[in-house]
Design a protein around this motif. Sequence first.
Motif, PDB file in Angstrom:
ATOM      1  N   UNK A   1       0.853  -1.188   0.000  1.00 48.92           N
ATOM      2  CA  UNK A   1       0.000   0.000   0.000  1.00 48.92           C
ATOM      3  C   UNK A   1       0.893   1.244   0.000  1.00 48.92           C
ATOM      4  N   UNK A   2       0.853   1.989  -1.082  1.00 48.68           N
ATOM      5  CA  UNK A   2       1.730   3.158  -1.259  1.00 48.68           C
ATOM      6  C   UNK A   2       1.556   4.174  -0.136  1.00 48.68           C
ATOM      7  N   UNK A   3       0.330   4.436   0.260  1.00 48.58           N
ATOM      8  CA  UNK A   3       0.066   5.413   1.309  1.00 48.58           C
ATOM      9  C   UNK A   3       0.656   4.978   2.646  1.00 48.58           C
ATOM     10  N   UNK A   4       0.565   3.683   2.962  1.00 46.74           N
ATOM     11  CA  UNK A   4       1.118   3.180   4.222  1.00 46.74           C
ATOM     12  C   UNK A   4       2.638   3.334   4.236  1.00 46.74           C
ATOM     13  N   UNK A   5       3.284   2.998   3.130  1.00 53.64           N
ATOM     14  CA  UNK A   5       4.747   3.104   3.064  1.00 53.64           C
ATOM     15  C   UNK A   5       5.197   4.553   3.212  1.00 53.64           C
ATOM     16  N   UNK A   6       4.557   5.465   2.475  1.00 51.96           N
ATOM     17  CA  UNK A   6       4.934   6.876   2.565  1.00 51.96           C
ATOM     18  C   UNK A   6       4.649   7.446   3.951  1.00 51.96           C
ATOM     19  N   UNK A   7       3.514   7.069   4.540  1.00 56.51           N
ATOM     20  CA  UNK A   7       3.187   7.566   5.880  1.00 56.51           C
ATOM     21  C   UNK A   7       4.177   7.036   6.915  1.00 56.51           C
TER      22      UNK A   7
ATOM     23  N   UNK B   1       7.350   6.302   6.323  1.00 54.57           N
ATOM     24  CA  UNK B   1       8.625   6.988   6.126  1.00 54.57           C
ATOM     25  C   UNK B   1       8.600   8.412   6.674  1.00 54.57           C
ATOM     26  N   UNK B   2       7.490   9.132   6.444  1.00 61.40           N
ATOM     27  CA  UNK B   2       7.435  10.503   6.974  1.00 61.40           C
ATOM     28  C   UNK B   2       7.352  10.492   8.495  1.00 61.40           C
ATOM     29  N   UNK B   3       6.596   9.525   9.053  1.00 60.44           N
ATOM     30  CA  UNK B   3       6.520   9.407  10.515  1.00 60.44           C
ATOM     31  C   UNK B   3       7.871   8.997  11.081  1.00 60.44           C
ATOM     32  N   UNK B   4       8.566   8.094  10.376  1.00 61.29           N
ATOM     33  CA  UNK B   4       9.885   7.652  10.836  1.00 61.29           C
ATOM     34  C   UNK B   4      10.892   8.775  10.851  1.00 61.29           C
ATOM     35  N   UNK B   5      10.865   9.632   9.818  1.00 56.50           N
ATOM     36  CA  UNK B   5      11.777  10.774   9.792  1.00 56.50           C
ATOM     37  C   UNK B   5      11.511  11.699  10.974  1.00 56.50           C
ATOM     38  N   UNK B   6      10.237  11.942  11.263  1.00 62.02           N
ATOM     39  CA  UNK B   6       9.863  12.870  12.334  1.00 62.02           C
ATOM     40  C   UNK B   6      10.150  12.289  13.715  1.00 62.02           C
ATOM     41  N   UNK B   7       9.581  11.099  13.999  1.00 61.36           N
ATOM     42  CA  UNK B   7       9.742  10.545  15.345  1.00 61.36           C
ATOM     43  C   UNK B   7      11.138   9.964  15.554  1.00 61.36           C
ATOM     44  N   UNK B   8      11.754   9.413  14.499  1.00 61.23           N
ATOM     45  CA  UNK B   8      13.108   8.887  14.647  1.00 61.23           C
ATOM     46  C   UNK B   8      14.069   9.964  15.093  1.00 61.23           C
TER      47      UNK B   8
ATOM     48  N   UNK C   1      15.052  14.578   7.959  1.00 62.83           N
ATOM     49  CA  UNK C   1      13.796  15.329   7.967  1.00 62.83           C
ATOM     50  C   UNK C   1      13.471  15.895   6.583  1.00 62.83           C
ATOM     51  N   UNK C   2      14.475  16.327   5.845  1.00 58.63           N
ATOM     52  CA  UNK C   2      14.244  16.806   4.478  1.00 58.63           C
ATOM     53  C   UNK C   2      13.716  15.663   3.607  1.00 58.63           C
ATOM     54  N   UNK C   3      14.276  14.460   3.769  1.00 57.67           N
ATOM     55  CA  UNK C   3      13.769  13.305   3.032  1.00 57.67           C
ATOM     56  C   UNK C   3      12.329  12.997   3.429  1.00 57.67           C
ATOM     57  N   UNK C   4      12.005  13.216   4.721  1.00 55.40           N
ATOM     58  CA  UNK C   4      10.631  13.037   5.176  1.00 55.40           C
ATOM     59  C   UNK C   4       9.676  14.009   4.494  1.00 55.40           C
ATOM     60  N   UNK C   5      10.138  15.241   4.264  1.00 58.21           N
ATOM     61  CA  UNK C   5       9.316  16.228   3.551  1.00 58.21           C
ATOM     62  C   UNK C   5       8.982  15.718   2.149  1.00 58.21           C
ATOM     63  N   UNK C   6       9.962  15.131   1.473  1.00 59.61           N
ATOM     64  CA  UNK C   6       9.730  14.604   0.123  1.00 59.61           C
ATOM     65  C   UNK C   6       8.694  13.476   0.144  1.00 59.61           C
ATOM     66  N   UNK C   7       8.752  12.629   1.170  1.00 61.34           N
ATOM     67  CA  UNK C   7       7.750  11.554   1.290  1.00 61.34           C
ATOM     68  C   UNK C   7       6.357  12.137   1.514  1.00 61.34           C
ATOM     69  N   UNK C   8       6.271  13.170   2.340  1.00 65.15           N
ATOM     70  CA  UNK C   8       4.970  13.808   2.592  1.00 65.15           C
ATOM     71  C   UNK C   8       4.422  14.440   1.314  1.00 65.15           C
ATOM     72  N   UNK C   9       5.293  15.043   0.526  1.00 68.98           N
ATOM     73  CA  UNK C   9       4.857  15.643  -0.741  1.00 68.98           C
ATOM     74  C   UNK C   9       4.319  14.595  -1.709  1.00 68.98           C
TER      75      UNK C   9
END
Length: 444
Positions: A241-247, A249-256, A413-421
């Motif tokens: 599920x594309x949305x699950x993977x992207x979510x 990764x963005x959560x991992x960048x933030x909370x990690x 965190x910048x990579x997380x921004x790209x995942x959110x986009x």
Amino acid sequence: MSSGHAGYAQATTAMFGERQHSGKGGPEAWTIWILATVFVVWLFAIQTGYAIVSPEIQHDATLSIAQVGLAASIYTWVFALCQFFSGSLLDRFGTRPLLAVAVALVTAGAFLYAATTTFGTLILAQVVLAVGSSFGFVGAGYVGGKWFAAAKYGLMFGLVQMFASLGSAVGQPAISALLGQMNWKQLLAGFGAFGVLLTVAFAFVVRNPVSTPQEIAEAAAAPRGNVFAEIFSDLGRCFRNRQVVLSALLAGASFGTMLAVGVLWGPRVQVARGASDHYAAILSAMAWLGLAFGAPLVNVVSNRWHSRKWPAVWGLVLQAVAVALFLYGPARTPAVSVVVMFAVGLFAGTHMLGFTVAGESVPAALIGTASAVVNGVCFIIGGVLEALPGRWLPAVPTLGDYRHALWIMPLVLVLGVLCALALRERALAGTPGPAPVKRGNTRR
């Protein structure tokens, strides 16, 4: 709940003499949710307290800073690995007896932690703690999703994070103060003693919601499959599920990043800036206090904006700015330091949108699995950010050394921004909740 999942839950019901619950959102629901949240607050206190007690452990057990960082990352990676299975097990068996077993494991880990004399003992304690803790946050989220209305899923999850962060914000300065009255071994043994009481409470109080008549009928007719095969099947559905993977990764960048700052590097960087050990603990606590506000707030903002994507994008951008100021900002007054650390935690609340997006992108029967995928990725990235900088630091690092080693955090965190986009925006009708039960392909 799917037919297969309902079957496992019914078997658990029969085995443990399940009683009828008082209904979604009723007194029993709140009692179980409060216990699950206390479990998370307690294990977060142990986990984040590592930032305060690790220098004492390092000194008494004659360890290097690299070993201390590696021990923290091993906890994180074992936690992440077990996390992928814990969510699926909760989807099948529910909270009873899994959460009682999980509390018992964390209790055993706390006592092992208190008995640390060598690097091997520390690693063993971290592994046992990680296995039990892998059921904590996702378990509390699962309780919120199953015992309350679907529309409250994101909010209940955010409240769990809020209380856990408040516990860490209070706990880190309290642990620092208590270390002046007792040694770290006595302190950790006290955590273990509380765990014994909590284990008993879970064993006698926590129940599973009773399945509906339709689920019971489906469970009776459903074929029994291999549990592990079905777990891997559910994990596969989430990872496809594309949305699950992207979510995730963005959560991992933030909370990690938040985990690396709040559990290990935050107090050490502040000490390198000239703060005392106690004041460094207070500043680290401010980051957790910020997260306590940010975790529920981000879902409120997201609902008001009728968007998941853009609050995630801007939250990650602002978190990257705050972390950059924490690392590379000029010498500042105590008041400015407090504001910067609070901002680091406040914008880390963005990671909760990862759970919301994942929960909305899968059938209700996969809520636990999708949440576990997100949480697992959070801790994998956190483990990397804890372990990798330690390999680049000298034995006695200066502020300049920390700045050279921790540049990876703003980059993540910048990579997380790209995942959110890259998230696909979806129309939100009212307050969102998990998707309805639906079989078939869940790829989006």
